[in-house]
Scaffold this motif. Structure first.
Motif, PDB file in Angstrom:
ATOM      1  N   CYS A 132      17.868  47.044  51.708  1.00 37.95           N
ATOM      2  CA  CYS A 132      17.828  47.880  50.507  1.00 37.95           C
ATOM      3  C   CYS A 132      16.405  48.392  50.304  1.00 37.95           C
ATOM      4  O   CYS A 132      15.457  47.607  50.348  1.00 37.95           O
ATOM      5  CB  CYS A 132      18.273  47.028  49.320  1.00 37.95           C
ATOM      6  SG  CYS A 132      18.025  47.797  47.729  1.00 37.95           S
ATOM      7  N   CYS A 140      15.157  46.576  46.584  1.00 45.78           N
ATOM      8  CA  CYS A 140      14.893  45.137  46.457  1.00 45.78           C
ATOM      9  C   CYS A 140      14.690  44.443  47.808  1.00 45.78           C
ATOM     10  O   CYS A 140      14.263  43.293  47.846  1.00 45.78           O
ATOM     11  CB  CYS A 140      16.023  44.448  45.690  1.00 45.78           C
ATOM     12  SG  CYS A 140      17.555  44.327  46.619  1.00 45.78           S
ATOM     13  N   CYS A 199      21.703  47.038  43.381  1.00 48.26           N
ATOM     14  CA  CYS A 199      20.790  48.097  42.943  1.00 48.26           C
ATOM     15  C   CYS A 199      21.544  49.390  42.663  1.00 48.26           C
ATOM     16  O   CYS A 199      21.209  50.128  41.739  1.00 48.26           O
ATOM     17  CB  CYS A 199      19.714  48.333  43.997  1.00 48.26           C
ATOM     18  SG  CYS A 199      18.562  46.960  44.166  1.00 48.26           S
TER      19      CYS A 199
HETATM   20 ZN   LIG Z   1      18.819  46.151  46.307  1.00 47.32          ZN
END
Ligand SMILES: [Zn+2]
Length: 67
Positions: free
Chosen positions: A7, A10, A38
């Motif tokens: 990601c 994050c 997210c």
């Molecule tokens: Zn994420």
């Protein structure tokens, strides 16, 4: 640089579903992605909502991103 593994927000590990739903909802030609958590936050919904959407697309079988 394309990143299909983590990601971009994050840093969590990505799975095929995360990439598919991101492409479906955000950008079909994306080469970096958000994890489901997210993505849910960005859309102001819950992780469950996103997972339901994934299940929906997969069951409908109409979207080539979910095969
Ligand atoms: Zn994420």
């Amino acid at each position: 640089m394309a990143n299909y593994k983590t990601c971009f927000d994050c840093g969590n590990e990505l799975f095929a579903d995360d990439i598919a739903i991101y492409r479906k909802l955000v950008d079909r030609n994306a080469d970096e992605f958000l994890c489901i958590d997210c993505l849910a936050e960005r859309f102001g919904c819950t992780r469950e909502d996103v997972e339901k959407l994934i299940a929906h697309y997969r069951e409908s079988g109409v979207c080539t991103l979910f095969r």
